[in-house]
Design a protein around this motif. Structure first.
Motif, PDB file in Angstrom:
ATOM      1  N   UNK A 127      56.129  93.065  32.953  1.00  0.00           N
ATOM      2  CA  UNK A 127      56.141  94.501  33.260  1.00  0.00           C
ATOM      3  C   UNK A 127      57.509  95.126  33.036  1.00  0.00           C
ATOM      4  N   UNK A 128      58.562  94.316  33.090  1.00  0.00           N
ATOM      5  CA  UNK A 128      59.904  94.828  32.832  1.00  0.00           C
ATOM      6  C   UNK A 128      60.272  94.689  31.353  1.00  0.00           C
ATOM      7  N   UNK A 129      59.990  93.539  30.767  1.00  0.00           N
ATOM      8  CA  UNK A 129      60.371  93.305  29.372  1.00  0.00           C
ATOM      9  C   UNK A 129      59.548  94.127  28.392  1.00  0.00           C
ATOM     10  N   UNK A 130      58.389  94.608  28.809  1.00  0.00           N
ATOM     11  CA  UNK A 130      57.517  95.337  27.891  1.00  0.00           C
ATOM     12  C   UNK A 130      57.993  96.757  27.594  1.00  0.00           C
ATOM     13  N   UNK A 131      58.864  97.303  28.450  1.00  0.00           N
ATOM     14  CA  UNK A 131      59.200  98.723  28.328  1.00  0.00           C
ATOM     15  C   UNK A 131      59.932  99.033  27.022  1.00  0.00           C
ATOM     16  N   UNK A 132      60.790  98.139  26.558  1.00  0.00           N
ATOM     17  CA  UNK A 132      61.509  98.396  25.311  1.00  0.00           C
ATOM     18  C   UNK A 132      60.553  98.410  24.127  1.00  0.00           C
ATOM     19  N   UNK A 133      59.559  97.527  24.136  1.00  0.00           N
ATOM     20  CA  UNK A 133      58.574  97.501  23.054  1.00  0.00           C
ATOM     21  C   UNK A 133      57.716  98.754  23.069  1.00  0.00           C
ATOM     22  N   UNK A 134      57.339  99.219  24.255  1.00  0.00           N
ATOM     23  CA  UNK A 134      56.561 100.452  24.368  1.00  0.00           C
ATOM     24  C   UNK A 134      57.338 101.633  23.790  1.00  0.00           C
ATOM     25  N   UNK A 135      58.598 101.756  24.158  1.00  0.00           N
ATOM     26  CA  UNK A 135      59.406 102.871  23.671  1.00  0.00           C
ATOM     27  C   UNK A 135      59.612 102.792  22.168  1.00  0.00           C
ATOM     28  N   UNK A 136      59.842 101.598  21.665  1.00  0.00           N
ATOM     29  CA  UNK A 136      60.068 101.447  20.232  1.00  0.00           C
ATOM     30  C   UNK A 136      58.803 101.793  19.456  1.00  0.00           C
ATOM     31  N   UNK A 137      57.655 101.308  19.902  1.00  0.00           N
ATOM     32  CA  UNK A 137      56.399 101.589  19.216  1.00  0.00           C
ATOM     33  C   UNK A 137      56.066 103.069  19.282  1.00  0.00           C
ATOM     34  N   UNK A 138      56.308 103.686  20.423  1.00  0.00           N
ATOM     35  CA  UNK A 138      56.072 105.131  20.553  1.00  0.00           C
ATOM     36  C   UNK A 138      56.920 105.908  19.559  1.00  0.00           C
ATOM     37  N   UNK A 139      58.201 105.566  19.474  1.00  0.00           N
ATOM     38  CA  UNK A 139      59.102 106.266  18.549  1.00  0.00           C
ATOM     39  C   UNK A 139      58.685 106.061  17.099  1.00  0.00           C
ATOM     40  N   UNK A 140      58.243 104.842  16.768  1.00  0.00           N
ATOM     41  CA  UNK A 140      57.810 104.556  15.398  1.00  0.00           C
ATOM     42  C   UNK A 140      56.588 105.394  15.024  1.00  0.00           C
ATOM     43  N   UNK A 141      55.630 105.496  15.945  1.00  0.00           N
ATOM     44  CA  UNK A 141      54.409 106.258  15.661  1.00  0.00           C
ATOM     45  C   UNK A 141      54.724 107.737  15.500  1.00  0.00           C
ATOM     46  N   UNK A 142      55.544 108.273  16.395  1.00  0.00           N
ATOM     47  CA  UNK A 142      55.911 109.690  16.302  1.00  0.00           C
ATOM     48  C   UNK A 142      56.660 109.965  15.006  1.00  0.00           C
ATOM     49  N   UNK A 143      57.558 109.070  14.622  1.00  0.00           N
ATOM     50  CA  UNK A 143      58.315 109.249  13.378  1.00  0.00           C
ATOM     51  C   UNK A 143      57.405 109.140  12.161  1.00  0.00           C
ATOM     52  N   UNK A 144      56.471 108.179  12.186  1.00  0.00           N
ATOM     53  CA  UNK A 144      55.573 107.985  11.043  1.00  0.00           C
ATOM     54  C   UNK A 144      54.635 109.170  10.882  1.00  0.00           C
ATOM     55  N   UNK A 145      54.217 109.792  11.983  1.00  0.00           N
ATOM     56  CA  UNK A 145      53.305 110.937  11.897  1.00  0.00           C
ATOM     57  C   UNK A 145      53.898 112.100  11.118  1.00  0.00           C
ATOM     58  N   UNK A 146      55.214 112.154  11.030  1.00  0.00           N
ATOM     59  CA  UNK A 146      55.883 113.267  10.355  1.00  0.00           C
ATOM     60  C   UNK A 146      56.247 112.961   8.908  1.00  0.00           C
ATOM     61  N   UNK A 147      55.886 111.752   8.410  1.00  0.00           N
ATOM     62  CA  UNK A 147      56.219 111.376   7.046  1.00  0.00           C
ATOM     63  C   UNK A 147      55.355 112.149   6.043  1.00  0.00           C
ATOM     64  N   UNK A 148      55.863 112.267   4.843  1.00  0.00           N
ATOM     65  CA  UNK A 148      55.165 113.048   3.813  1.00  0.00           C
ATOM     66  C   UNK A 148      53.816 112.449   3.448  1.00  0.00           C
ATOM     67  N   UNK A 149      53.712 111.115   3.385  1.00  0.00           N
ATOM     68  CA  UNK A 149      52.437 110.519   2.976  1.00  0.00           C
ATOM     69  C   UNK A 149      51.350 110.733   4.020  1.00  0.00           C
TER      70      UNK A 149
END
Length: 320
Positions: free
Chosen positions: A196-218
């Motif tokens: 429950x503690x170690x998972x938070x960094x992965x959650x934040x990283x995956x969230x940021x990746x998805x938000x960033x990918x949603x804005x890509x041109x393709x």
């Protein structure tokens, strides 16, 4: 690809050598020695000094280091002064429990992180996203040992849902179905506390990746061509966002090393972490040196695994 792996393996060799020297020197700088507090003070000091001489505790550090490394290459990490048995046997008994704890923790970590990260990234700025983000902020701010103590107090002592110590119920026959169930039952609370503690960094990283990918041109192009929203997410956004998470698998192993040391001590779980604390308190240098060296090598290999996985995902980072 093979050139990259070979080069990374060559780089790890001096890292392990430097690590072994630092580990040995830090152990030597600890106050006292393996005989401190273990011998009856009424014994003649000359006899105690003779024992130190016999064990090689009075030799120069480089002589002791050379003897230690030479024996380690032969699989002999010395004799435990406290347990009166070979270090390899002691660590071997505890290593199985630590591996079980690490594996179950990794399962919990990814089972929690991937759905939460995907949900938070897909529905960013919603109430659901704010709730998940709030959980990650609390996880970043909460020290692991404090959170583990709270989990132990609530679910172990107050509610009595899980065992508060040990790795298996005494009296069960190893290898039986009841024995395996008991092992897993004792693993749930410590592994979940760590996950429950170690998972938070992965959650934040995956969230940021998805938000960033949603804005890509393709992605914009796929939507303009009339692709359904589910197809855009499953075939384009998730595929490009989830893959980099695999590259952090090795670093998850590294993070688990530090986490299991505290969790095993708090839950009285008989693994290598608890053995590490006991050995420090007892000045059992042979065990301390071996454990820190193993932890360090595991961290180096974890970074190597991450580099290899990342190079498979993104060939641009490979060394030419």
């Amino acid at each position: 690809m093979w050139k990259f792996i070979v080069r990374r393996l060559i780089i790890t060799i001096p890292q392990i050598i430097v690590l072994s020297v630092l580990v040995f020197l830090m152990a030597q700088m600890m106050p006292g020695d393996a005989l401190t507090g273990q011998i009856d003070p009424s014994i003649d000091p000359a006899a105690i000094e003779q024992q130190r001489e016999r064990l090689g505790l009075n030799d120069p550090w480089h002589v002791q280091y050379a003897d230690w490394v030479g024996a380690a290459f032969q699989g002999d990490f010395g004799q435990s002064f406290r347990f009166k048995m070979p270090v390899t046997d002691i660590i071997g008994e505890r290593m199985v429990n630590s591996i079980w704890l690490s594996v179950v923790t990794l399962v919990f970590t990814y089972a929690l992180a991937i759905p939460l990260g995907i949900t938070s990234g897909r529905y960013n700025d919603s109430l659901l996203d704010q709730g998940i983000t709030g959980y990650t902020y609390i996880g970043f701010a909460m020290p692991l040992f404090i959170f583990a103590l709270l989990m132990l107090w609530i679910f172990g002592f107050q509610l009595g849902w899980f065992p508060t110590s040990g790795s298996v119920t005494p009296g069960l026959v190893p290898g039986t179905f009841d024995y395996i169930l008991s092992k897993l039952y004792h693993l749930i609370l410590p592994s979940l506390s760590l996950a429950l503690i170690t998972t938070v960094s992965t959650v934040q990283y995956l969230r940021s990746e998805i938000i960033d990918t949603k804005q890509k041109d393709f992605i914009i192009t796929a939507r303009s061509k009339g692709a359904s929203e589910s197809r855009v997410y499953n075939r384009h956004i998730l595929r490009n966002s989830v893959l980099p998470i695999a590259a952090f698998f090795g670093f998850e192993i590294t993070n688990l090393i530090g986490g299991t040391i505290f969790v095993e001590q708090i839950f009285s779980y008989p693994g290598m972490g608890q053995l590490f604390f006991e050995s420090i308190n007892l000045r059992d240098y042979s065990v301390v040196n071996s454990l820190v060296l193993l932890f360090g090598i595991a961290s180096i290999l974890g970074a190597l695994i991450s580099d290899i996985i990342l190079s498979l995902i993104d060939p641009r980072i490979r060394i030419k």
